[in-house]
Design a protein around this motif. Sequence first.
Motif, PDB file in Angstrom:
ATOM      1  N   LEU A 293       0.836  -1.207   0.000  1.00  0.00           N
ATOM      2  CA  LEU A 293       0.000   0.000   0.000  1.00  0.00           C
ATOM      3  C   LEU A 293       0.869   1.254   0.000  1.00  0.00           C
TER       4      LEU A 293
ATOM      5  N   ILE B  33      -0.562   4.795  -1.052  1.00  0.00           N
ATOM      6  CA  ILE B  33      -1.798   4.816  -0.272  1.00  0.00           C
ATOM      7  C   ILE B  33      -1.444   5.005   1.196  1.00  0.00           C
TER       8      ILE B  33
ATOM      9  N   THR C 163      -1.768   4.535   4.801  1.00  0.00           N
ATOM     10  CA  THR C 163      -2.381   3.483   5.628  1.00  0.00           C
ATOM     11  C   THR C 163      -2.994   4.037   6.915  1.00  0.00           C
TER      12      THR C 163
ATOM     13  N   LEU D 232      -6.875   5.239   5.903  1.00  0.00           N
ATOM     14  CA  LEU D 232      -7.476   4.318   4.945  1.00  0.00           C
ATOM     15  C   LEU D 232      -8.979   4.208   5.192  1.00  0.00           C
TER      16      LEU D 232
ATOM     17  N   VAL E 196     -11.824   2.088   4.839  1.00  0.00           N
ATOM     18  CA  VAL E 196     -12.131   0.683   4.596  1.00  0.00           C
ATOM     19  C   VAL E 196     -13.497   0.529   3.929  1.00  0.00           C
TER      20      VAL E 196
ATOM     21  N   LYS F 174     -14.989   2.582   1.887  1.00  0.00           N
ATOM     22  CA  LYS F 174     -14.871   2.948   0.474  1.00  0.00           C
ATOM     23  C   LYS F 174     -14.204   1.814  -0.305  1.00  0.00           C
ATOM     24  N   LEU F 175     -13.154   1.237   0.268  1.00  0.00           N
ATOM     25  CA  LEU F 175     -12.494   0.108  -0.393  1.00  0.00           C
ATOM     26  C   LEU F 175     -13.456  -1.069  -0.549  1.00  0.00           C
ATOM     27  N   ARG F 176     -14.214  -1.342   0.486  1.00  0.00           N
ATOM     28  CA  ARG F 176     -15.183  -2.433   0.440  1.00  0.00           C
ATOM     29  C   ARG F 176     -16.240  -2.161  -0.634  1.00  0.00           C
TER      30      ARG F 176
ATOM     31  N   ASP G 230     -15.878  -0.212  -3.328  1.00  0.00           N
ATOM     32  CA  ASP G 230     -15.220  -0.352  -4.630  1.00  0.00           C
ATOM     33  C   ASP G 230     -15.053  -1.828  -5.001  1.00  0.00           C
ATOM     34  N   TYR G 231     -14.659  -2.620  -4.028  1.00  0.00           N
ATOM     35  CA  TYR G 231     -14.470  -4.053  -4.262  1.00  0.00           C
ATOM     36  C   TYR G 231     -15.790  -4.691  -4.677  1.00  0.00           C
TER      37      TYR G 231
END
Length: 96
Positions: free
Chosen positions: A22, A27, A29, A32, A34, A36-38, A40-41
Motif C-alpha cells: 500500500l 496509499i 495506511t 485508509l 475501509v 470505500k475500499l469495500r 469499490d471491491y
Amino acid sequence: MSRYLRQHETELLLHDGAENMLKRFGIDTKNLDVEKLRSDYNSLYSKKQALQKTYKTAEKESADLNRKLDNLNQYLDRTPEQAAVDKKVEKNQNTL
C-alpha cells in the motif's frame, strides 16, 4: 512474547507485506477508508460477475455455431480443411 510471535508469524508477515505494498502505491495506511475500499471491491466484483456471465453466454453461442458449421460441412461432404480452402478461394475471387 516470542511464543506469540511464533504463533502469529504468518499473519504478521502478511500484514507487513500488505502495508508495504500500500505504501509503495502511495496509499496512506493511517487514513485508509475501509468502507470505500469495500464498496469499490463490491462494485468491481459485480462487474466481474456480469462479464463472466456474458463470456459464458458467448462461449456457448460460439460452441453452438461451431457445431452447426460442423453439421453443415458434414451435410455438404466437406472436411474442415476443404471448407477453409473454399473460404480462401471465395475471398480471393471477391477481391478480384
